[in-house]
Design a protein around this motif. Structure first.
Motif, short mmCIF file in Angstrom:
data_model
loop_
_atom_site.label_atom_id
_atom_site.label_comp_id
_atom_site.label_asym_id
_atom_site.label_seq_id
_atom_site.Cartn_x
_atom_site.Cartn_y
_atom_site.Cartn_z
N MET A 1 0.86 -1.18 0.00
CA MET A 1 0.00 0.00 0.00
C MET A 1 0.90 1.23 0.00
SD MET A 1 -3.35 0.77 2.39
CE MET A 1 -2.51 1.23 3.91
N THR A 2 0.72 2.12 -0.96
CA THR A 2 1.61 3.26 -1.12
C THR A 2 0.81 4.55 -1.20
OG1 THR A 2 3.13 1.85 -2.39
CG2 THR A 2 3.47 4.23 -2.51
N SER A 3 1.14 5.49 -0.32
CA SER A 3 0.54 6.82 -0.37
C SER A 3 1.55 7.80 -0.98
CB SER A 3 0.14 7.29 1.03
OG SER A 3 1.30 7.48 1.83
N HIS A 4 1.02 8.87 -1.59
CA HIS A 4 1.88 9.81 -2.29
C HIS A 4 1.68 11.22 -1.76
CE1 HIS A 4 3.00 6.77 -5.29
NE2 HIS A 4 1.73 6.38 -5.24
N GLY A 5 2.73 11.99 -1.76
CA GLY A 5 2.70 13.40 -1.36
C GLY A 5 3.54 14.22 -2.31
N LYS A 6 4.13 15.25 -1.79
CA LYS A 6 5.00 16.13 -2.58
C LYS A 6 6.16 16.56 -1.71
CE LYS A 6 4.98 20.43 -5.29
NZ LYS A 6 4.15 21.60 -5.71
N SER A 7 7.37 16.40 -2.22
CA SER A 7 8.56 16.69 -1.42
C SER A 7 8.71 18.20 -1.21
CB SER A 7 9.81 16.12 -2.08
OG SER A 7 10.00 16.72 -3.35
N GLY A 8 9.42 18.54 -0.17
CA GLY A 8 9.69 19.93 0.15
C GLY A 8 10.65 20.00 1.32
N HIS A 9 11.06 21.23 1.68
CA HIS A 9 11.98 21.43 2.80
C HIS A 9 11.19 21.40 4.10
CE1 HIS A 9 15.19 22.88 5.30
NE2 HIS A 9 16.02 22.97 4.26
N ALA A 10 11.66 20.62 5.07
CA ALA A 10 10.93 20.47 6.33
C ALA A 10 10.89 21.77 7.13
CB ALA A 10 11.56 19.36 7.16
N ALA A 11 11.81 22.70 6.86
CA ALA A 11 11.84 23.96 7.62
C ALA A 11 10.78 24.96 7.13
CB ALA A 11 13.22 24.59 7.52
N ARG A 12 10.25 24.74 5.93
CA ARG A 12 9.27 25.67 5.37
C ARG A 12 7.90 25.00 5.28
NH1 ARG A 12 13.87 26.84 2.07
NH2 ARG A 12 13.12 25.41 0.46
N ASN A 13 6.89 25.78 5.17
CA ASN A 13 5.53 25.28 5.07
C ASN A 13 5.24 24.94 3.61
OD1 ASN A 13 2.94 24.54 5.78
ND2 ASN A 13 2.12 26.63 5.61
N GLU A 14 5.85 23.84 3.15
CA GLU A 14 5.68 23.45 1.76
C GLU A 14 5.67 21.93 1.66
OE1 GLU A 14 9.13 25.30 0.03
OE2 GLU A 14 10.37 23.50 0.29
N GLY A 15 5.25 21.45 0.52
CA GLY A 15 5.17 20.02 0.30
C GLY A 15 3.93 19.38 0.91
N ILE A 16 3.73 18.12 0.59
CA ILE A 16 2.63 17.33 1.14
C ILE A 16 3.26 16.06 1.72
CG2 ILE A 16 0.50 16.06 0.66
CD1 ILE A 16 0.06 17.96 -1.72
N ASN A 17 3.10 15.85 3.02
CA ASN A 17 3.75 14.75 3.71
C ASN A 17 3.01 13.43 3.43
OD1 ASN A 17 4.76 12.90 5.69
ND2 ASN A 17 5.51 14.65 6.86
N ALA A 18 3.68 12.52 2.72
CA ALA A 18 3.05 11.25 2.35
C ALA A 18 2.72 10.39 3.57
CB ALA A 18 3.96 10.48 1.40
N ILE A 19 3.46 10.59 4.66
CA ILE A 19 3.16 9.83 5.89
C ILE A 19 1.81 10.26 6.43
CG2 ILE A 19 3.87 9.38 8.26
CD1 ILE A 19 6.76 9.77 7.36
N TYR A 20 1.57 11.57 6.47
CA TYR A 20 0.28 12.07 6.94
C TYR A 20 -0.85 11.63 6.01
CZ TYR A 20 3.21 15.11 9.84
OH TYR A 20 4.15 15.60 10.72
N GLU A 21 -0.56 11.59 4.72
CA GLU A 21 -1.57 11.13 3.75
C GLU A 21 -1.93 9.67 4.00
OE1 GLU A 21 -3.06 13.12 1.11
OE2 GLU A 21 -2.23 14.52 2.60
N ALA A 22 -1.00 8.91 4.54
CA ALA A 22 -1.24 7.48 4.78
C ALA A 22 -2.04 7.21 6.04
CB ALA A 22 0.10 6.75 4.87
N LEU A 23 -2.06 8.15 6.96
CA LEU A 23 -2.67 7.89 8.27
C LEU A 23 -4.12 7.44 8.20
CD1 LEU A 23 -1.08 10.71 10.47
CD2 LEU A 23 -0.55 8.27 10.48
#
Length: 353
Positions: A177-199
């Motif tokens: 089972m694979t969830s997808h997000g969007k990469s980004g820098h953890a210090a900025r409010n950017e990207g989509i966290n695939a871990i959170y998408e999987a929850l």
């Protein structure tokens, strides 16, 4: 029937097999032992790779056919063995060695019972099959041998069940089972966290209850067992990969369960295989009824066996205990082998289907 003779023959064969390492996909030498043993008894042995079988000499396609099956392969020995797993030894009425319980304890008595039963007229045909690669559900195991056999009406699988009939067995699916997000820098409010998408999907797998519950196997069980995501601490992960262990009951096929899961989760879903199906045989089957008349109690087994690859009715029945399987200092009691020879014979001699 000379129970003592056949029991001693079973122990002798099991001793030889323990002394012959036969981990899954490395069973050639053990298959040689089985073939030589069958031929030494005057039986006609047939073989495909490391699967060895013999068919009753009076085979008649007009009669129903019973398959007696057990596997010759073993798991690799765990590190906590306190004795040589490949050196059979008998102490206090127990035969120690790798594969003694799983499942030499059923494999060897079944061959002796086959010899006895085929020495006299029966109302059915009998086939004995010593199969390979059971512990890994390998494609060169029983699934390779079955197409070479005549039509089978019912099978007895000699797994360790304490000589109680396991009339239902859970199937197995492993899902990616694979969830997808969007990469980004953890210090900025950017990207989509695939871990959170999987929850939400992880929570659904944990909490969902399948409607159909088996009397013997209970509900379908799903478990998230592996999660992998991220490359380093400061990068938002764009993919979260999960492994799902699914144990199915006989109320569903594996394909039906997969479709239900796919309808509810948002992640991508992929099944490794659908081939390890759940199995069940009715309590009204003549052999199961004979088991119950002998005082045996049917139950459901959570552990997998070659039943999952059988398209015909089957049940597990064998000496030993499942809890001893895959454990250090594995053993089978000599009294359990004697009991198996006696009960298999009582069950099958003169039986009708």
């Amino acid at each position: 029937m000379d129970k003592t003779y056949y029991s001693k023959e079973a122990v002798s064969l099991l001793t030889a097999l323990i002394a012959t390492p036969s981990t899954s996909r490395n069973e050639s030498a053990a298959a040689d032992v089985m073939q030589q043993c069958m031929e030494g008894y005057g039986l006609t042995a047939q073989r495909v790779k490391n699967n060895v079988w013999t068919i009753c000499p009076d085979y008649d396609e007009r009669r129903p056919t019973i398959l007696l099956n057990a596997h010759i392969d073993t798991v690799k020995p765990v590190s906590s063995w306190t004795r040589d797993p490949f050196r059979p030894s008998i102490e206090n009425g127990k035969l120690y060695g790798l594969g003694a319980n799983d499942c030499g304890g059923g494999l060897c008595p079944l061959l002796q019972v086959y010899r006895f039963l085929t020495s006299k007229p029966q109302s059915y045909n009998l086939i004995y099959l010593a199969s390979a690669e059971e512990e890994v559900s390998g494609k060169d195991g029983i699934s390779l041998a079955l197409p070479s056999l005549p039509n089978i009406d019912v099978a007895i699988v000699g797994e360790p069940t304490g000589m109680q009939p396991a009339i239902a067995e859970k199937g197995l699916m492993v899902l990616d089972m694979t969830s997808h997000g969007k990469s980004g820098h953890a210090a900025r409010n950017e990207g989509i966290n695939a871990i959170y998408e999987a929850l939400p999907d992880i929570e659904w797998v944990r909490d969902y209850k399948f409607r159909k519950v088996s009397e013997y196997l209970g509900p379908v069980k799903m478990t998230v067992t592996v999660i992998s995501a991220g490359t380093q601490h400061n990068v938002i992960p764009d993919e979260c990969r999960m492994l799902i262990d699914v144990r199915t009951n006989e109320k569903y096929t594996n394909e039906e369960v997969f479709d239900i899961i796919r309808e509810h989760v948002h992640s991508d879903l992929h099944a490794h295989s659908f081939r390890l199906q759940p199995s069940h045989i009715s309590t009204t089957h003549p052999l199961v009824m004979r088991c119950m008349a002998m005082g045996m109690k049917p139950y459901g087994s959570p552990t997998l066996s070659d039943q999952a690859l059988m398209s015909f009715p089957s049940f597990k029945l064998g000496p030993g205990e499942s809890a001893r399987s895959h454990s250090a200092d594995e053993f089978i009691c000599l009294s359990e082998i004697e009991d198996a020879v006696e009960k298999y014979t009582q069950l099958l001699d003169g039986a009708t289907l």
